[in-house]
Design a protein around this motif. Sequence first.
Motif, mmCIF file in Angstrom:
data_model
loop_
_atom_site.group_PDB
_atom_site.id
_atom_site.type_symbol
_atom_site.label_atom_id
_atom_site.label_comp_id
_atom_site.label_asym_id
_atom_site.label_seq_id
_atom_site.Cartn_x
_atom_site.Cartn_y
_atom_site.Cartn_z
ATOM 1 N N GLN A 15 0.814 -1.223 0.000
ATOM 2 C CA GLN A 15 0.000 0.000 0.000
ATOM 3 C C GLN A 15 0.844 1.269 0.000
ATOM 4 O O GLN A 15 1.518 1.584 0.981
ATOM 5 N N GLY A 43 -7.226 -2.943 -6.647
ATOM 6 C CA GLY A 43 -6.608 -2.259 -5.510
ATOM 7 C C GLY A 43 -6.979 -0.800 -5.405
ATOM 8 O O GLY A 43 -6.114 0.074 -5.530
ATOM 9 N N ILE A 49 -8.017 7.209 -7.045
ATOM 10 C CA ILE A 49 -8.279 7.240 -8.491
ATOM 11 C C ILE A 49 -9.762 6.976 -8.741
ATOM 12 O O ILE A 49 -10.383 7.563 -9.630
ATOM 13 N N LEU A 65 -8.182 -6.505 -1.797
ATOM 14 C CA LEU A 65 -7.874 -7.608 -0.888
ATOM 15 C C LEU A 65 -7.974 -7.213 0.593
ATOM 16 O O LEU A 65 -8.332 -8.027 1.435
HETATM 17 N N1 SAM Z 1 -5.384 2.794 -5.782
HETATM 18 C C1 SAM Z 1 -4.907 3.287 -4.495
HETATM 19 C C2 SAM Z 1 -4.123 4.565 -4.710
HETATM 20 O O1 SAM Z 1 -3.672 4.775 -5.837
HETATM 21 O O2 SAM Z 1 -3.978 5.333 -3.756
HETATM 22 C C3 SAM Z 1 -4.095 2.242 -3.745
HETATM 23 C C4 SAM Z 1 -2.859 1.716 -4.436
HETATM 24 S S1 SAM Z 1 -1.838 0.672 -3.448
HETATM 25 C C5 SAM Z 1 -0.290 0.830 -4.311
HETATM 26 C C6 SAM Z 1 -2.291 -1.006 -3.889
HETATM 27 C C7 SAM Z 1 -3.673 -1.460 -3.486
HETATM 28 O O3 SAM Z 1 -3.852 -2.843 -3.876
HETATM 29 C C8 SAM Z 1 -3.941 -1.435 -1.988
HETATM 30 O O4 SAM Z 1 -5.223 -0.905 -1.744
HETATM 31 C C9 SAM Z 1 -3.881 -2.913 -1.548
HETATM 32 O O5 SAM Z 1 -4.662 -3.212 -0.411
HETATM 33 C C10 SAM Z 1 -4.417 -3.600 -2.794
HETATM 34 N N2 SAM Z 1 -3.972 -4.991 -2.956
HETATM 35 C C11 SAM Z 1 -2.805 -5.562 -2.543
HETATM 36 N N3 SAM Z 1 -2.720 -6.839 -2.919
HETATM 37 C C12 SAM Z 1 -3.868 -7.107 -3.602
HETATM 38 C C13 SAM Z 1 -4.381 -8.271 -4.237
HETATM 39 N N4 SAM Z 1 -3.687 -9.415 -4.255
HETATM 40 N N5 SAM Z 1 -5.607 -8.204 -4.812
HETATM 41 C C14 SAM Z 1 -6.316 -7.030 -4.814
HETATM 42 N N6 SAM Z 1 -5.868 -5.894 -4.231
HETATM 43 C C15 SAM Z 1 -4.666 -5.923 -3.628
#
Ligand code: SAM
Length: 265
Positions: A15, A43, A49, A65
């Motif tokens: 995150q 995610g 976004i 997740l």
């Molecule tokens: N979109 C948001 C932003 O830009 O501020 C969050 C981006 S953050 C880099 C990655 C996101 O993916 C987090 O919310 C995390 O909980 C989620 N995530 C991590 N592993 C995942 C998975 N295996 N499947 C779905 N989502 C996941």
Amino acid sequence: MDHFFQHKARKRFGQNFLVDENIIERIVRAIAPKEDDRLVEIGPGQGAITELLLKRCPSLTAVELDRDLIPLLQFKFRDYPDFSIIEQDALKFDFGSLAGNGQLRIVGNLPYNISTPLLFHLLGFRGKIRDMHFMLQKEVVDRLSAVPGNKSYGRLSVMVQYHCRVQGLFPVPPQSFRPAPKVDSAIVRLVPHATLPNPAENEELLERLVNVAFQQRRKTLRNAIKPLYPDLDIPALPVDASRRPETLSVKEFVELANYLSTLDQ
Ligand code: SAM
């Protein structure tokens, strides 16, 4: 109200939340959502976004997740009846189930720790995907868009370019996120080919070939594929076997795989 949902960023979920409004706007402009698109966000995190996407396209499915983020997202986007969240691991999710008769537009600021397996998972649904826009580690975007001979050119370049047109869009600095990641990031656009420009007779064989070819980058093609095909008639190959695998174009890999597939029969 937002303080009810104070959320501490979790490293294990990769995150890094986007906080730079200009970058968020630039990403959404690059995606250019239309009202009747089928958007899927992987995610959504705290919805940085998502919020701008929903303004342009009120029907969006998010796959997240971290279950602690779900109430926050549901509350934040409660005025959008066509917004839904699937609490699941994107690596295991059947994206095809969302496509219906249409094609998906997939977006996401991806968790960097799973980006490569996630890209391979998504390629499995390529027929149901119109395009994908992702934030990735800049190094991964370089690998996705690399041309033969470049140091970033490898298995990921060949396999993704086999399936998609790849376009690196713009870099994003660490300060655009909270917490700031240790690496530079970039936005990439992937558009699955409607018709494959270089179709392989046997895609599994192509994958196996590309895998062994890049296992030891300094070997010649001949030495790299010897373990798979010990009795190969080298002069009969459609490409010069004294070349390094990293100099072969996608087309040449496919030609080689198609030649090898005639031997497998
Ligand atoms: N979109 C948001 C932003 O830009 O501020 C969050 C981006 S953050 C880099 C990655 C996101 O993916 C987090 O919310 C995390 O909980 C989620 N995530 C991590 N592993 C995942 C998975 N295996 N499947 C779905 N989502 C996941």
